[in-house]
Design an enzyme around this catalytic site. Sequence first.
Site, PDB file in Angstrom:
ATOM      1  CB  CYS A 130      49.312  77.554 -13.872  1.00 31.00           C
ATOM      2  SG  CYS A 130      49.123  77.795 -15.655  1.00 31.00           S
ATOM      3  CB  THR A 193      53.165  70.630 -16.772  1.00 31.15           C
ATOM      4  OG1 THR A 193      52.812  71.971 -16.436  1.00 31.15           O
ATOM      5  CG2 THR A 193      51.926  69.831 -17.044  1.00 31.15           C
TER       6      THR A 193
HETATM    7  C1  DHB Z   1      47.910  75.020 -17.465  1.00 34.60           C
HETATM    8  C2  DHB Z   1      47.839  74.959 -16.095  1.00 34.60           C
HETATM    9  C3  DHB Z   1      48.646  74.072 -15.437  1.00 34.60           C
HETATM   10  O1  DHB Z   1      48.637  73.975 -14.077  1.00 34.60           O
HETATM   11  C4  DHB Z   1      49.513  73.253 -16.147  1.00 34.60           C
HETATM   12  O2  DHB Z   1      50.304  72.401 -15.499  1.00 34.60           O
HETATM   13  C5  DHB Z   1      49.557  73.304 -17.506  1.00 34.60           C
HETATM   14  C6  DHB Z   1      48.756  74.201 -18.163  1.00 34.60           C
HETATM   15  C7  DHB Z   1      47.136  76.009 -18.231  1.00 34.60           C
HETATM   16  O3  DHB Z   1      45.930  76.188 -18.022  1.00 34.60           O
HETATM   17  O4  DHB Z   1      47.751  76.659 -19.079  1.00 34.60           O
END
Ligand code: DHB
Length: 305
Positions: A130, A193
């Site tokens: 994340c 992401t």
């Molecule tokens: C979030 C978590 C993720 O793994 C990601 O790729 C994008 C956002 C989040 O909860 O902020």
Amino acid sequence: MTQLSLAVDLAGFKLRNPTLNAAGVLGMSPPILKRVYDSGAGAVVTKSIGPEPRTGHSNPTLVRTSDGFLNAMGLPNPGAEYFADEIKTLKEMGVPVVASFFGGTVEEFATVAHTLSRAGADALELNASCPNVCEEMGMLAQDADSLEKVTEAVREETRLPLYVKITPNVTDIKSIARAAVRGGADAITAANTLMGLAIDLEFRRPVLSNVTGGLSGPAVKPVALRCVWEVSKAVNIPVIGSGGVTDWRDAVEFLLAGASAVEIGVAVITHGMTVYGDVANGLRGYLEANGFSSVQEVIGLAHEY
Ligand code: DHB
């Protein structure tokens, strides 16, 4: 003529076809995930679950960008204990479930994995990547040693197929994937992401409350494909592709690059719930039109150029 089977085996978890939803995009209530499955996905992936309830970041948490979305949700979730019941409900509904999860420490990762395994998930996806809570807990998948330790600790808590979702925000994704394998991962999801930023012209400040966010959607597809390509060459376990899959052509590209399955995220926002079935049907058409008799036959074929 016998119907061509789209079935794939993701480290012991058998899917009727190689499409899944990407964690997070649709939330996590059982009725929504049931709709994902009913609309044709091979299995569903929950939003990432942590040890305790989290409200996540304040708004704005999502902004549309060129051919994608930038988000910084901050991992909002109801906590593993609560979510265990939701997994049971999904299983009662006959839905195959991959439980995505995270923690802030090695112990938390292990405890949450234990809780979600006991709840009856079919497989686990360790969210090591994340991008939006790094100041709190660092991004696990940016450090090979930490990732190996966490994966190892989780491995000791569960016999379920364990998928480790890694980040494209690194210099050498191959070494990160190898660390996950050393820790006991059964498959790698590539990739999460890509870190980005959006600025508001009028307010002259960052759009997202968290300032930076994670970019997903068609804009990241070439990056995700490259990640799948590199990871599938570096490890001998299945790779799940994630990043910008919108239609069956994208899915085929990921399979050819070395993925055994694909996760579909943003496309459900832009194309609606039918996207999973549409991708699966389109994939079937491609395989039939080109004389293939299984998904396995195309996985990694582009490496034989
Ligand atoms: C979030 C978590 C993720 O793994 C990601 O790729 C994008 C956002 C989040 O909860 O902020």
